[in-house]
Design a protein around this motif. Structure first.
Motif, PDB file in Angstrom:
ATOM      1  N   GLU A 143      23.127 -25.592   6.097  1.00 15.55           N
ATOM      2  CA  GLU A 143      23.965 -26.330   5.147  1.00 15.55           C
ATOM      3  C   GLU A 143      24.084 -25.567   3.824  1.00 15.55           C
ATOM      4  O   GLU A 143      23.802 -26.087   2.752  1.00 15.55           O
ATOM      5  CB  GLU A 143      23.372 -27.724   4.887  1.00 15.55           C
ATOM      6  CG  GLU A 143      23.249 -28.576   6.136  1.00 15.55           C
ATOM      7  CD  GLU A 143      22.598 -29.908   5.863  1.00 15.55           C
ATOM      8  OE1 GLU A 143      22.396 -30.248   4.682  1.00 15.55           O
ATOM      9  OE2 GLU A 143      22.271 -30.619   6.827  1.00 15.55           O
ATOM     10  N   ILE A 144      24.524 -24.324   3.905  1.00 13.15           N
ATOM     11  CA  ILE A 144      24.625 -23.484   2.712  1.00 13.15           C
ATOM     12  C   ILE A 144      25.945 -23.763   1.991  1.00 13.15           C
ATOM     13  O   ILE A 144      27.022 -23.603   2.572  1.00 13.15           O
ATOM     14  CB  ILE A 144      24.538 -21.996   3.086  1.00 13.15           C
ATOM     15  CG1 ILE A 144      23.185 -21.702   3.731  1.00 13.15           C
ATOM     16  CG2 ILE A 144      24.734 -21.114   1.863  1.00 13.15           C
ATOM     17  CD1 ILE A 144      23.087 -20.309   4.299  1.00 13.15           C
ATOM     18  N   PRO A 145      25.899 -24.192   0.728  1.00 16.00           N
ATOM     19  CA  PRO A 145      27.147 -24.430  -0.013  1.00 16.00           C
ATOM     20  C   PRO A 145      27.798 -23.113  -0.403  1.00 16.00           C
ATOM     21  O   PRO A 145      27.107 -22.120  -0.636  1.00 16.00           O
ATOM     22  CB  PRO A 145      26.664 -25.199  -1.245  1.00 16.00           C
ATOM     23  CG  PRO A 145      25.259 -24.725  -1.460  1.00 16.00           C
ATOM     24  CD  PRO A 145      24.698 -24.475  -0.091  1.00 16.00           C
ATOM     25  N   ASP A 146      29.140 -23.079  -0.444  1.00 13.57           N
ATOM     26  CA  ASP A 146      29.791 -21.838  -0.879  1.00 13.57           C
ATOM     27  C   ASP A 146      29.851 -21.754  -2.395  1.00 13.57           C
ATOM     28  O   ASP A 146      30.109 -20.693  -2.951  1.00 13.57           O
ATOM     29  CB  ASP A 146      31.187 -21.681  -0.266  1.00 13.57           C
ATOM     30  CG  ASP A 146      32.107 -22.844  -0.572  1.00 13.57           C
ATOM     31  OD1 ASP A 146      31.692 -23.762  -1.308  1.00 13.57           O
ATOM     32  OD2 ASP A 146      33.239 -22.839  -0.074  1.00 13.57           O
ATOM     33  N   HIS A 147      29.600 -22.904  -3.079  1.00 15.62           N
ATOM     34  CA  HIS A 147      29.534 -22.884  -4.543  1.00 15.62           C
ATOM     35  C   HIS A 147      28.932 -24.204  -5.020  1.00 15.62           C
ATOM     36  O   HIS A 147      28.801 -25.157  -4.247  1.00 15.62           O
ATOM     37  CB  HIS A 147      30.930 -22.700  -5.159  1.00 15.62           C
ATOM     38  CG  HIS A 147      31.857 -23.847  -4.917  1.00 15.62           C
ATOM     39  ND1 HIS A 147      32.606 -23.970  -3.759  1.00 15.62           N
ATOM     40  CD2 HIS A 147      32.146 -24.954  -5.659  1.00 15.62           C
ATOM     41  CE1 HIS A 147      33.319 -25.080  -3.801  1.00 15.62           C
ATOM     42  NE2 HIS A 147      33.056 -25.700  -4.946  1.00 15.62           N
ATOM     43  N   ILE A 148      28.550 -24.243  -6.294  1.00 14.91           N
ATOM     44  CA  ILE A 148      28.215 -25.507  -6.936  1.00 14.91           C
ATOM     45  C   ILE A 148      29.240 -25.719  -8.041  1.00 14.91           C
ATOM     46  O   ILE A 148      29.779 -24.759  -8.595  1.00 14.91           O
ATOM     47  CB  ILE A 148      26.774 -25.530  -7.495  1.00 14.91           C
ATOM     48  CG1 ILE A 148      26.555 -24.419  -8.521  1.00 14.91           C
ATOM     49  CG2 ILE A 148      25.770 -25.425  -6.373  1.00 14.91           C
ATOM     50  CD1 ILE A 148      25.179 -24.463  -9.173  1.00 14.91           C
ATOM     51  N   THR A 149      29.530 -26.980  -8.345  1.00 13.18           N
ATOM     52  CA  THR A 149      30.644 -27.305  -9.236  1.00 13.18           C
ATOM     53  C   THR A 149      30.163 -27.876 -10.563  1.00 13.18           C
ATOM     54  O   THR A 149      29.301 -28.750 -10.592  1.00 13.18           O
ATOM     55  CB  THR A 149      31.578 -28.330  -8.560  1.00 13.18           C
ATOM     56  OG1 THR A 149      32.054 -27.780  -7.321  1.00 13.18           O
ATOM     57  CG2 THR A 149      32.761 -28.651  -9.450  1.00 13.18           C
ATOM     58  N   VAL A 150      30.738 -27.342 -11.643  1.00 14.75           N
ATOM     59  CA  VAL A 150      30.496 -27.877 -12.986  1.00 14.75           C
ATOM     60  C   VAL A 150      31.789 -28.514 -13.474  1.00 14.75           C
ATOM     61  O   VAL A 150      32.809 -27.839 -13.611  1.00 14.75           O
ATOM     62  CB  VAL A 150      30.054 -26.766 -13.963  1.00 14.75           C
ATOM     63  CG1 VAL A 150      29.945 -27.332 -15.381  1.00 14.75           C
ATOM     64  CG2 VAL A 150      28.730 -26.168 -13.530  1.00 14.75           C
ATOM     65  N   ASP A 151      31.755 -29.832 -13.725  1.00  9.90           N
ATOM     66  CA  ASP A 151      32.918 -30.557 -14.201  1.00  9.90           C
ATOM     67  C   ASP A 151      32.930 -30.529 -15.735  1.00  9.90           C
ATOM     68  O   ASP A 151      32.006 -31.017 -16.382  1.00  9.90           O
ATOM     69  CB  ASP A 151      32.864 -32.005 -13.701  1.00  9.90           C
ATOM     70  CG  ASP A 151      34.137 -32.780 -14.012  1.00  9.90           C
ATOM     71  OD1 ASP A 151      35.000 -32.257 -14.757  1.00  9.90           O
ATOM     72  OD2 ASP A 151      34.269 -33.916 -13.518  1.00  9.90           O
ATOM     73  N   LEU A 152      33.965 -29.923 -16.302  1.00 10.05           N
ATOM     74  CA  LEU A 152      34.044 -29.766 -17.758  1.00 10.05           C
ATOM     75  C   LEU A 152      34.693 -30.965 -18.454  1.00 10.05           C
ATOM     76  O   LEU A 152      34.849 -30.953 -19.682  1.00 10.05           O
ATOM     77  CB  LEU A 152      34.827 -28.496 -18.090  1.00 10.05           C
ATOM     78  CG  LEU A 152      34.194 -27.190 -17.601  1.00 10.05           C
ATOM     79  CD1 LEU A 152      35.143 -26.025 -17.865  1.00 10.05           C
ATOM     80  CD2 LEU A 152      32.855 -26.945 -18.272  1.00 10.05           C
TER      81      LEU A 152
END
Length: 213
Positions: A143-152
């Protein structure tokens, strides 16, 4: 969201021992071994130029690969060691470890920033300063994520975004316990001189820490 796992192409090596390793090198290959995962060790050869290109791409020891060997079932592996020539610093042997889908592994995951237009600080001319463009996480191999998200959304000038502010994918956790900085929204350059020296120093310190880790 699972990221795409890059392929690593290799061939099975018939012999083992120093003789077979020397022959592999004469033929332009780097000998290696694949072990673990409840299966017998598999001697392999990896093309020298191909391997060198992969090494130059960076993060070789922390990248999960889909190992493809003709006649063998594809398997997920991570490199555990690269033996190099002491004079030329070129690869002479590589060790790979098989990973089950439930295995945990440390990998560098890219950080993606979204909703720039909804950040009041950026609308006012603030600058998003990224301290860490990727973060090392301990993740499950399946379950490797391709990215993590930062909501600005809603971020103002002076806001600092730490790792604990980010919702990480299920099963993922930072390898560093400290609540380190991911990014901040700094004042426009024209306003920094009015009182942004301390912030700039803190920003530089975080960048130095990121480089060290």
């Amino acid at each position: 969201m699972a990221g795409e796992i890059p392929d690593l192409i290799a061939t099975a090596r018939a012999g083992t021992g120093k003789g077979a390793a020397r022959e592999a090198r004469r033929n332009g290959d780097v000998p290696g071994i694949v072990y673990g995962g409840g299966a017998d060790p598999l001697p392999i050869n990896v093309n020298f130029n191909y391997l060198l290109k992969k090494l130059h791409e960076g993060r070789f020891l922390s990248t999960l690969f889909n190992l493809k060997v003709e006649g063998q079932e594809d398997v997920r592996v991570i490199c555990r060691a690269v033996e190099r020539d002491v004079v030329k610093d070129l690869p002479r042997h590589v060790d790979f470890m098989r990973l089950r889908r439930t295995s945990r592994v440390n990998l560098f995951i890219p950080v993606e920033f979204v909703n720039h237009k909804d950040a009041p600080g950026i609308k006012k001319g603030g600058v998003l300063t990224v301290v860490r463009a990727e973060v090392e996480l301990n993740v499950v191999a399946g379950e490797i994520p391709d990215h993590i998200t930062v909501d600005l959304t809603g971020k103002e000038v002076g806001d600092v975004i730490h790792i604990h502010d980010i919702e990480l994918p299920g099963g993922a956790k930072p390898t560093i316990e400290r609540n380190f900085v991911i990014a901040n929204i700094s004042a426009p350059s024209g306003l920094r001189a009015a009182g942004g020296a301390d912030a700039d120093e803190a920003e530089a310190e975080d960048e130095a820490e990121a480089a060290e880790e």
